[in-house]
Structures are given as structure tokens and as C-alpha cells.
Motif scaffolding. Structure first.
Motif, PDB file in Angstrom:
ATOM      1  N   MET A 110     -39.967  38.295 -28.089  1.00 28.64           N
ATOM      2  CA  MET A 110     -40.649  39.278 -28.913  1.00 28.64           C
ATOM      3  C   MET A 110     -39.900  40.598 -28.848  1.00 28.64           C
ATOM      4  N   ALA A 111     -39.714  41.237 -30.003  1.00 28.24           N
ATOM      5  CA  ALA A 111     -38.985  42.502 -30.067  1.00 28.24           C
ATOM      6  C   ALA A 111     -39.772  43.617 -29.365  1.00 28.24           C
ATOM      7  N   GLU A 112     -39.039  44.549 -28.791  1.00 30.55           N
ATOM      8  CA  GLU A 112     -39.664  45.670 -28.095  1.00 30.55           C
ATOM      9  C   GLU A 112     -40.083  46.758 -29.078  1.00 30.55           C
ATOM     10  N   ARG A 113     -41.176  47.406 -28.745  1.00 31.54           N
ATOM     11  CA  ARG A 113     -41.562  48.644 -29.406  1.00 31.54           C
ATOM     12  C   ARG A 113     -41.163  49.790 -28.494  1.00 31.54           C
ATOM     13  N   ILE A 114     -41.070  50.986 -29.038  1.00 31.94           N
ATOM     14  CA  ILE A 114     -40.738  52.175 -28.255  1.00 31.94           C
ATOM     15  C   ILE A 114     -41.830  53.217 -28.486  1.00 31.94           C
ATOM     16  N   PRO A 126     -51.506  34.542 -16.779  1.00 34.86           N
ATOM     17  CA  PRO A 126     -50.809  35.176 -17.908  1.00 34.86           C
ATOM     18  C   PRO A 126     -51.723  35.530 -19.077  1.00 34.86           C
ATOM     19  N   ASP A 127     -52.842  34.818 -19.222  1.00 31.19           N
ATOM     20  CA  ASP A 127     -53.734  35.059 -20.346  1.00 31.19           C
ATOM     21  C   ASP A 127     -54.550  36.337 -20.202  1.00 31.19           C
ATOM     22  N   ARG A 128     -54.517  36.971 -19.039  1.00 26.27           N
ATOM     23  CA  ARG A 128     -55.292  38.198 -18.822  1.00 26.27           C
ATOM     24  C   ARG A 128     -54.576  39.455 -19.322  1.00 26.27           C
ATOM     25  N   PHE A 129     -53.324  39.313 -19.762  1.00 24.71           N
ATOM     26  CA  PHE A 129     -52.519  40.491 -20.077  1.00 24.71           C
ATOM     27  C   PHE A 129     -52.083  40.495 -21.527  1.00 24.71           C
ATOM     28  N   GLU A 130     -52.001  41.720 -22.088  1.00 24.33           N
ATOM     29  CA  GLU A 130     -51.645  41.845 -23.501  1.00 24.33           C
ATOM     30  C   GLU A 130     -50.345  42.597 -23.732  1.00 24.33           C
ATOM     31  N   SER A 131     -49.917  43.416 -22.771  1.00 28.82           N
ATOM     32  CA  SER A 131     -48.698  44.205 -22.964  1.00 28.82           C
ATOM     33  C   SER A 131     -47.962  44.396 -21.650  1.00 28.82           C
ATOM     34  N   PRO A 143     -44.491  34.174 -24.193  1.00 25.59           N
ATOM     35  CA  PRO A 143     -43.799  34.540 -25.431  1.00 25.59           C
ATOM     36  C   PRO A 143     -44.572  35.513 -26.311  1.00 25.59           C
ATOM     37  N   ASP A 144     -45.903  35.528 -26.188  1.00 27.44           N
ATOM     38  CA  ASP A 144     -46.701  36.408 -27.042  1.00 27.44           C
ATOM     39  C   ASP A 144     -47.067  37.726 -26.370  1.00 27.44           C
ATOM     40  N   LEU A 145     -46.522  37.993 -25.189  1.00 29.49           N
ATOM     41  CA  LEU A 145     -46.818  39.240 -24.495  1.00 29.49           C
ATOM     42  C   LEU A 145     -46.049  40.389 -25.150  1.00 29.49           C
ATOM     43  N   GLU A 146     -46.763  41.404 -25.599  1.00 32.25           N
ATOM     44  CA  GLU A 146     -46.132  42.556 -26.244  1.00 32.25           C
ATOM     45  C   GLU A 146     -45.314  43.347 -25.225  1.00 32.25           C
TER      46      GLU A 146
END
Length: 254
Positions: A1-5, A48-53, A69-72
Motif C-alpha cells: 500500500m502506498a504511503e501518505r504523508i 493484526p485486525d485491531r489496527f488501522e494505520s 496488506p490493508d494496513l494504512e
């Protein structure tokens, strides 16, 4: 997943994460920040399912972490990251979702050892949760005066014990008057704990450090024998000794 800044402290998400450093923000947003090399790695592996970012500091990578793979993934500016990194680790920080903590019905009898806690210091609460997980406490009931179990200081002291425990919301002190089943507490003037016949099911009540228990509370009081060289034990240490005593008693009956 691409990084945000995200660099600005005025960014709405930056403001939300900053609010998670205090109990009020934790209750409002139902999110928490988890930091620490060992705790972050273990939490990602086991929950792992407890975290979003994942919040990354400038220049740091997360190649050694097993990331879903879906972790922001969000890279923060230095000032913002340092504001959130209250432990000073300089390592990536996880943003997690605070689990639902249902209210306890004290009119129902206890099942196993239920720890009733009013500790207001998050570090002390974290140390207690670590002992509770180690000694098979069935659930932890947090009274209205207790610290938030996902406060950064509590998370650091508990070493991920929160994820291994059933956490329930309890009432104010007055609500304990309606509690069913054995209700016990530690008190220097109580009966000697070393000879106590532990029941399997009970609620053990721990008051705030230094303040003790409210007067008039009807419960059975147990004392930990000591040399008397100090006036009393730290509340967390005393509770840990009692939890260990119950744990040994239950193991001997298997």
C-alpha cells in the motif's frame, strides 16, 4: 500500500492522534496509539485486525514488520511524530481501535477470579493488567475512577496484556453494594491471606493507591503478612501476590 504523508499539526487526523494521548480523547475517538519495538511487532503478529494505520517517522522504514496488506501507512513530519512518540522510541507507531468494553452486571455471580479495579494511575493499571494476564484473571472490571486501559502509559506498562484480557466497565464505588458472590479486598488489618482457602469464583477489589477502599464497603478483607519494616505494599504488588495465590490454589485442584 502506498504511503501518505502528513506533516502539519493542524491536520484533522493529526489533531485526532494527539487527542489519543489523553483519556478524554481515547473515550471520544475509540482509538489508541501503540509504540515500542517489541510490543508493536507482537501486536501485529497476534492481533493484526485491531489496527488501522502505521505512523512512520521521517527516514524510517518498516521492512522488519509483518504488515497486513490493508494496513494504512502514513509518514509523519518530524515535529508531529515527536509529539506522538511520548515514549521516545523513534520507531513506528500503530493506531488501533479500542475494543468494546461492555458494562458488567454485578448482580450475576462471578466466574473465576474477577478483578475489580479503581487504579487511576495508568502506569500502575498497566502493571496490574500484566499480572492479571499472567495469573489467569477471568475478567477485569474497571470502576468509574479507573484510568483508561489504552492510555499510552498503561499500554507501555502492560506489554500488550490488554489484548489477552476481557475488560469490562464497572460502576462507581456505590454500585459494588449490589455485587453477588464472594467480594474480597486486600487490607492490612484483614485476615492472613497465607492461610486463606481461595474459592474458585470471586471478585477481588483493588482501591486507588494511597486512598484505599471507601468506608462502609461490605466485603471480606485479606492481609498479606510482611516483616512490618514498611507500612504497606504498593497496591499493584499486593494485588499481584494475591492473584498468584489464587492461581496456585486453582492449579493444585486440577
Amino acid at each position: 500500500m502506498a504511503e501518505r504523508i502528513i506533516e502539519s499539526l493542524d491536520n484533522p487526523r493529526a489533531k485526532l492522534w494527539t487527542a489519543l494521548l489523553e483519556s478524554r480523547g481515547l473515550r471520544k475517538h475509540r482509538r489508541f496509539l501503540l509504540a515500542g519495538r517489541k510490543t508493536v511487532r507482537e501486536a501485529l503478529a497476534q492481533h493484526p485486525d485491531r489496527f488501522e494505520s502505521l505512523l512512520l517517522p521521517p527516514g524510517a522504514e518498516a521492512d522488519d514488520l509483518a504488515l497486513p496488506p490493508d494496513l494504512e501507512r502514513i509518514r509523519l513530519g518530524r515535529t508531529l511524530f515527536d509529539r506522538l512518540d511520548v515514549s521516545g522510541t523513534g520507531l513506528p507507531i500503530l493506531v488501533g481501535v479500542v475494543p468494546e468494553m461492555a458494562a458488567i452486571d454485578l448482580a450475576r455471580p462471578p466466574e473465576g477470579l474477577e478483578l475489580v479495579c479503581a487504579l487511576g494511575d495508568p502506569s500502575n493499571l498497566g502493571a496490574l493488567l500484566r499480572s492479571a494476564a499472567a495469573f489467569a484473571v477471568s475478567r477485569v472490571i474497571l470502576l468509574a475512577d479507573a484510568a483508561h486501559p489504552f492510555h499510552p502509559k498503561c499500554l507501555r506498562a502492560a506489554s500488550n496484556a490488554q489484548f489477552a484480557l476481557e475488560l469490562r466497565r464497572g460502576p462507581a464505588w456505590a454500585g459494588l453494594a449490589q455485587a453477588a458472590g464472594p467480594l474480597l479486598a486486600l487490607d492490612g488489618q484483614g485476615e492472613d491471606l497465607s492461610g486463606f482457602a481461595w474459592p474458585r469464583d470471586l471478585r477481588l477489589v483493588l482501591g486507588e493507591e494511597g486512598l484505599g477502599l471507601p468506608p462502609g464497603l461490605a466485603l471480606r478483607r485479606l492481609a498479606i503478612p510482611t516483616t512490618g519494616a514498611v507500612e504497606s505494599l504498593n497496591a499493584t504488588i499486593a494485588a499481584s501476590l494475591a492473584l498468584y495465590g489464587h492461581y496456585l490454589a486453582m492449579r493444585s485442584r486440577r
